[in-house]
Design a protein around this motif. Structure first.
Motif, PDB file in Angstrom:
ATOM      1  N   GLN A 212       0.834  -1.191   0.000  1.00 19.15           N
ATOM      2  CA  GLN A 212       0.000   0.000   0.000  1.00 19.15           C
ATOM      3  C   GLN A 212       0.878   1.254   0.000  1.00 19.15           C
ATOM      4  N   PRO A 214      -0.026   5.186   0.195  1.00 18.42           N
ATOM      5  CA  PRO A 214      -1.118   6.145   0.350  1.00 18.42           C
ATOM      6  C   PRO A 214      -1.194   7.126  -0.814  1.00 18.42           C
ATOM      7  N   ASP A 215      -2.420   7.395  -1.288  1.00 13.54           N
ATOM      8  CA  ASP A 215      -2.702   8.324  -2.380  1.00 13.54           C
ATOM      9  C   ASP A 215      -2.189   7.822  -3.731  1.00 13.54           C
ATOM     10  N   THR A 217      -1.920   3.765  -4.438  1.00 14.61           N
ATOM     11  CA  THR A 217      -2.554   2.470  -4.683  1.00 14.61           C
ATOM     12  C   THR A 217      -3.977   2.465  -4.121  1.00 14.61           C
ATOM     13  N   ASP A 218      -4.815   1.597  -4.680  1.00 11.23           N
ATOM     14  CA  ASP A 218      -6.180   1.443  -4.173  1.00 11.23           C
ATOM     15  C   ASP A 218      -6.162   0.605  -2.902  1.00 11.23           C
ATOM     16  N   PRO A 219      -7.150   0.811  -2.028  1.00  8.34           N
ATOM     17  CA  PRO A 219      -7.225  -0.015  -0.802  1.00  8.34           C
ATOM     18  C   PRO A 219      -7.391  -1.479  -1.170  1.00  8.34           C
ATOM     19  N   PHE A 220      -6.986  -2.362  -0.275  1.00  9.45           N
ATOM     20  CA  PHE A 220      -7.138  -3.798  -0.507  1.00  9.45           C
ATOM     21  C   PHE A 220      -8.621  -4.161  -0.596  1.00  9.45           C
ATOM     22  N   ASP A 221      -8.913  -5.117  -1.438  1.00 14.14           N
ATOM     23  CA  ASP A 221     -10.264  -5.658  -1.543  1.00 14.14           C
ATOM     24  C   ASP A 221     -10.547  -6.459  -0.267  1.00 14.14           C
ATOM     25  N   GLU A 222     -11.617  -6.096   0.442  1.00 17.63           N
ATOM     26  CA  GLU A 222     -11.935  -6.771   1.696  1.00 17.63           C
ATOM     27  C   GLU A 222     -12.166  -8.265   1.503  1.00 17.63           C
ATOM     28  N   PRO A 230       0.941  -6.962   5.421  1.00 21.80           N
ATOM     29  CA  PRO A 230       0.982  -5.877   4.434  1.00 21.80           C
ATOM     30  C   PRO A 230       2.242  -5.013   4.547  1.00 21.80           C
ATOM     31  N   GLU A 232       3.470  -1.253   3.996  1.00 21.90           N
ATOM     32  CA  GLU A 232       2.965   0.101   3.833  1.00 21.90           C
ATOM     33  C   GLU A 232       4.137   1.076   3.790  1.00 21.90           C
TER      34      GLU A 232
END
Length: 259
Positions: A212, A214-215, A217-222, A230, A232
């Protein structure tokens, strides 16, 4: 006997035609990012190119060391290339790989087709869920990646060993660590486009599944949680890692890797 002779002749002709068809079969491999592969665009574009040229194209993920004839994706993933189309604000480039597994002329023909008027119209005609995804961009201006990374070198070294050292050998401190299937940082430094690859590592598999920014990549698919703890990083962290990697001496290989 005459009937047998005709049957044998027919079988021989069919076998000869099969061999001729196999000899005439032309194939190339195209490597691209997971986002493009999953968009469905290649299921639309490639059959249309093949119908016109009789050149079959197999699309694969852009992984470290992949053998491909054509690279297609953002500059951060493939390095240099010719502008092909835009997806949102991201400019995607395409380039043929001279020493790919297929014939260079076939790879060049795909690039020429994609950048032609017909190819650009085909790109814009692709729809996903009824909406246009790409805009033609042949001839667009390409902004070059910064020539030299700037960042906190000491912080970059700490972050590289902490995060990247889980899979890669970074240096003498973790020379017995890493995974056997992942290249060391010294080997990666032999790549001509090493900085581009490091800067855009989060787009190259398997990194998107657990990284990840921030700003960016897209958030992880739940429904599809990361397979490992992860990773970060901020863009500032990435600059620091690049500053440290720039100080690493490339491995001494018999022939420097080109891709």
């Amino acid at each position: 006997m005459p009937g047998w002779s005709r049957t044998g002749l027919i079988a021989l002709c069919m076998l000869s035609l099969a061999h001729m068809a196999a000899a005439d079969e032309r194939r190339i491999v195209l490597a691209s990012t997971p986002e493009l592969l999953e968009s469905g665009a290649f299921n639309y574009l490639l059959p249309r190119f093949s119908l016109k040229t009789r050149i079959r194209v197999t699309a694969v993920e852009l992984l470290e060391g992949v053998e491909a004839d054509v690279l297609l994706g953002p500059a951060a993933a493939i390095g240099e290339g010719r502008p092909a189309f835009r997806a949102g604000k991201a400019l995607h480039l395409v380039r043929a790989v001279p020493d790919g597994p297929g014939e260079a002329k076939h790879a060049g023909r795909f690039v020429d087709w994609l950048l032609s008027t017909v190819g650009q119209r085909t790109v814009e005609a692709f729809r996903a869920d009824g909406r246009q995804v790409f805009l033609a961009a042949a001839g667009a201006r390409v902004e070059k990646v910064r020539a030299r990374p700037t960042g906190d070198l000491a912080r970059g070294e700490k972050l590289a060993f902490l995060h990247c050292g889980r899979c890669h050998v970074i240096g003498p401190r973790n020379r017995m660590g890493g995974l056997g299937s992942t290249p060391s940082f010294r080997v990666l430094k032999t790549l001509n486009d090493w900085e581009v690859r490091f800067r855009g590592f989060y787009m190259l598999n398997p990194h998107p599944s657990f990284t990840q920014i921030p700003d960016v990549t897209d958030p992880f698919d739940e429904a599809r949680p990361p397979p490992i703890v992860p990773l970060e990083l901020t863009l500032e962290d990435l600059d620091a890692i690049l500053a440290y990697v720039a100080t690493i001496e490339p491995a001494e290989l018999r022939g420097a890797l080109k891709r």
